[in-house]
Design a protein around this motif. Sequence first.
Motif, short mmCIF file in Angstrom:
data_model
loop_
_atom_site.label_atom_id
_atom_site.label_comp_id
_atom_site.label_asym_id
_atom_site.label_seq_id
_atom_site.Cartn_x
_atom_site.Cartn_y
_atom_site.Cartn_z
N ARG A 198 0.88 -1.18 0.00
CA ARG A 198 0.00 0.00 0.00
C ARG A 198 0.91 1.23 0.00
N HIS A 199 1.59 1.42 -1.13
CA HIS A 199 2.67 2.40 -1.23
C HIS A 199 2.23 3.84 -1.03
N LYS A 200 1.08 4.22 -1.58
CA LYS A 200 0.62 5.60 -1.45
C LYS A 200 0.38 5.95 0.02
N ASP A 201 -0.29 5.05 0.73
CA ASP A 201 -0.56 5.27 2.15
C ASP A 201 0.74 5.26 2.96
N ALA A 202 1.65 4.35 2.60
CA ALA A 202 2.93 4.27 3.30
C ALA A 202 3.72 5.56 3.14
N GLU A 203 3.74 6.09 1.92
CA GLU A 203 4.48 7.33 1.68
C GLU A 203 3.90 8.49 2.49
N ALA A 204 2.58 8.57 2.56
CA ALA A 204 1.95 9.64 3.34
C ALA A 204 2.33 9.54 4.82
N GLU A 205 2.33 8.32 5.36
CA GLU A 205 2.70 8.13 6.78
C GLU A 205 4.17 8.45 7.01
N PHE A 206 5.05 8.00 6.10
CA PHE A 206 6.48 8.30 6.23
C PHE A 206 6.71 9.81 6.22
N ARG A 207 6.05 10.50 5.29
CA ARG A 207 6.26 11.95 5.18
C ARG A 207 5.71 12.69 6.41
N ALA A 208 4.61 12.23 6.96
CA ALA A 208 4.08 12.84 8.20
C ALA A 208 5.05 12.60 9.35
N ALA A 209 5.62 11.40 9.42
CA ALA A 209 6.61 11.10 10.47
C ALA A 209 7.85 11.96 10.28
N LEU A 210 8.26 12.17 9.04
CA LEU A 210 9.43 13.02 8.75
C LEU A 210 9.18 14.45 9.22
N THR A 211 8.02 14.99 8.93
CA THR A 211 7.69 16.34 9.37
C THR A 211 7.75 16.45 10.89
N GLU A 212 7.19 15.46 11.59
CA GLU A 212 7.22 15.47 13.05
C GLU A 212 8.65 15.33 13.58
N SER A 213 9.45 14.48 12.93
CA SER A 213 10.83 14.29 13.37
C SER A 213 11.65 15.56 13.20
N GLU A 214 11.43 16.25 12.09
CA GLU A 214 12.16 17.50 11.86
C GLU A 214 11.77 18.55 12.91
N LYS A 215 10.50 18.57 13.31
CA LYS A 215 10.07 19.50 14.35
C LYS A 215 10.65 19.13 15.72
N LEU A 216 10.63 17.84 16.05
CA LEU A 216 11.08 17.38 17.35
C LEU A 216 12.60 17.34 17.48
N HIS A 217 13.26 16.74 16.49
CA HIS A 217 14.71 16.52 16.56
C HIS A 217 15.54 17.52 15.77
N GLY A 218 14.95 18.11 14.76
CA GLY A 218 15.69 18.98 13.87
C GLY A 218 15.98 18.28 12.55
N ALA A 219 16.38 19.08 11.58
CA ALA A 219 16.59 18.56 10.22
C ALA A 219 17.85 17.70 10.10
N ASN A 220 18.77 17.79 11.05
CA ASN A 220 20.04 17.07 10.93
C ASN A 220 20.23 16.04 12.04
N HIS A 221 19.19 15.31 12.34
CA HIS A 221 19.23 14.28 13.38
C HIS A 221 19.22 12.90 12.73
N PRO A 222 19.89 11.90 13.30
CA PRO A 222 19.91 10.55 12.71
C PRO A 222 18.51 9.94 12.52
N GLU A 223 17.57 10.24 13.42
CA GLU A 223 16.21 9.69 13.24
C GLU A 223 15.54 10.31 12.02
N THR A 224 15.80 11.58 11.79
CA THR A 224 15.29 12.24 10.59
C THR A 224 15.91 11.60 9.36
N ALA A 225 17.20 11.33 9.42
CA ALA A 225 17.89 10.69 8.30
C ALA A 225 17.35 9.29 8.03
N THR A 226 17.01 8.56 9.09
CA THR A 226 16.45 7.22 8.91
C THR A 226 15.12 7.31 8.16
N LEU A 227 14.30 8.28 8.50
CA LEU A 227 13.04 8.45 7.79
C LEU A 227 13.27 8.84 6.33
#
Length: 163
Positions: free
Chosen positions: A84-113
């Motif tokens: 279910r690639h379309k749904d997966a991409e939407a969830e990944f991108r939402a997680a990325l946005t949250e990770s960038e807010k919480l950890h910053g743009a240059n954090h390993p968790e952001t990079a993993t996403l």
Amino acid sequence: EMQPPADAFIPPNVPGGFGRGPYPDFRNYSARAYGNRVGIFRILEALDRFQLPAAIALYKRALEAEPSIARRSDYALALQAATRHKDAEAEFRAALTESEKLHGANHPETATLLNNIAMLLGETKRAELARPLLQRAIKIFEQTLGPRHTRTQIAKDNLTDLR
């Protein structure tokens, strides 16, 4: 005492599926590997058929620190496995946005996403969109974890394998 006595009991299925011999014991090993290779897809199909959410065991402290990101990322991985690639991409991108807010743009968790999104894009034949994400992930991993770290090497291998 290096060799057990001839009449000693030797369990036929020691960890890894390698019993007394002949090595390797493919029959017993294959029975264990089935769940990883085939069984997971049957489980995902059943979850989808009955509209049940998938759950993945996580390290408790990671989940407490960033519950929404972990949930979204794990759900996206399950959706990706269920193709279910379309749904997966939407969830990944939402997680990325949250990770960038919480950890910053240059954090390993952001990079993993970033890496996970890139792999999904590669899987759906959109390598041109995946490359910049992987390059950004590699840069973050190198700066934060170092060039020889496992996560850095995995991202580099993913970039090399991207078609």
